[in-house]
Design a protein around this motif. Sequence first.
Motif, PDB file in Angstrom:
ATOM      1  N   GLY A   5       0.781  -1.226   0.000  1.00 18.19           N
ATOM      2  CA  GLY A   5       0.000   0.000   0.000  1.00 18.19           C
ATOM      3  C   GLY A   5       0.815   1.280   0.000  1.00 18.19           C
ATOM      4  N   GLN A   6       2.123   1.175   0.155  1.00 16.30           N
ATOM      5  CA  GLN A   6       2.991   2.355   0.148  1.00 16.30           C
ATOM      6  C   GLN A   6       3.413   2.659  -1.283  1.00 16.30           C
ATOM      7  OE1 GLN A   6       6.554   1.789   2.413  1.00 16.30           O
ATOM      8  NE2 GLN A   6       7.156   3.923   2.276  1.00 16.30           N
ATOM      9  N   GLY A  29       3.221   9.655  -6.655  1.00 17.43           N
ATOM     10  CA  GLY A  29       3.788   8.357  -6.338  1.00 17.43           C
ATOM     11  C   GLY A  29       3.374   7.302  -7.343  1.00 17.43           C
ATOM     12  N   TYR A  30       3.977   6.122  -7.227  1.00 13.11           N
ATOM     13  CA  TYR A  30       3.653   5.015  -8.112  1.00 13.11           C
ATOM     14  C   TYR A  30       3.862   3.697  -7.373  1.00 13.11           C
ATOM     15  CZ  TYR A  30       8.727   4.712  -8.744  1.00 13.11           C
ATOM     16  OH  TYR A  30      10.072   4.604  -8.524  1.00 13.11           O
ATOM     17  N   ASP A  31       3.214   2.669  -7.867  1.00 13.94           N
ATOM     18  CA  ASP A  31       3.308   1.333  -7.297  1.00 13.94           C
ATOM     19  C   ASP A  31       4.595   0.674  -7.802  1.00 13.94           C
ATOM     20  OD1 ASP A  31       3.105  -1.419  -6.780  1.00 13.94           O
ATOM     21  OD2 ASP A  31       0.963  -1.495  -7.195  1.00 13.94           O
ATOM     22  N   GLY A  32       5.530   0.457  -6.905  1.00 14.70           N
ATOM     23  CA  GLY A  32       6.818  -0.124  -7.280  1.00 14.70           C
ATOM     24  C   GLY A  32       6.699  -1.517  -7.862  1.00 14.70           C
ATOM     25  N   MET A  33       5.777  -2.332  -7.362  1.00 16.88           N
ATOM     26  CA  MET A  33       5.608  -3.692  -7.890  1.00 16.88           C
ATOM     27  C   MET A  33       5.068  -3.649  -9.316  1.00 16.88           C
ATOM     28  SD  MET A  33       6.096  -6.900  -7.489  1.00 16.88           S
ATOM     29  CE  MET A  33       6.239  -7.332  -5.785  1.00 16.88           C
TER      30      MET A  33
END
Length: 151
Positions: A5-6, A29-33
Amino acid sequence: VQNQGQLCRSACGTMPFAAPEAILGGRNGYDGMAADMWSMGMLFLEVTCGLRSIEDALSGLNKVKKESSMQPSLQAADAILRKFARPGAVETFCDRMVPDAVELRPWLVPLVTDLVKVNPEDRMTAAALAAALPFTPTPAGLASVDAEPIA
């Protein structure tokens, strides 16, 4: 390490493997996964289509080929987004497949298409990728799904 969720906020990555949203980084921001799944799709293309094939295919797009691997630009990220937003973009890249990889095309095109969706929320997840692979990742290496277990 990204916690569940980060969101990541730092621009990072090597062209053309970095997801556009990772290059753009930014305020929201963006989802690293999800960005890692994009990178996996680019890696599949590079391995099956040949060294520098992605850069060559994108070379006509706004200085993508001239970008430093350490300083990818917003212009290059935008060009990559536009290229992969086109229907059939992965199919076009796969026209460059090396001879040894041609038999993988029917399996690879839909897989990579799902990995490099422009909208990160639409990308294949790591769990879905593992389930789609024709082999089983194991701590000892890769084993064919049909192979006998390695003792």
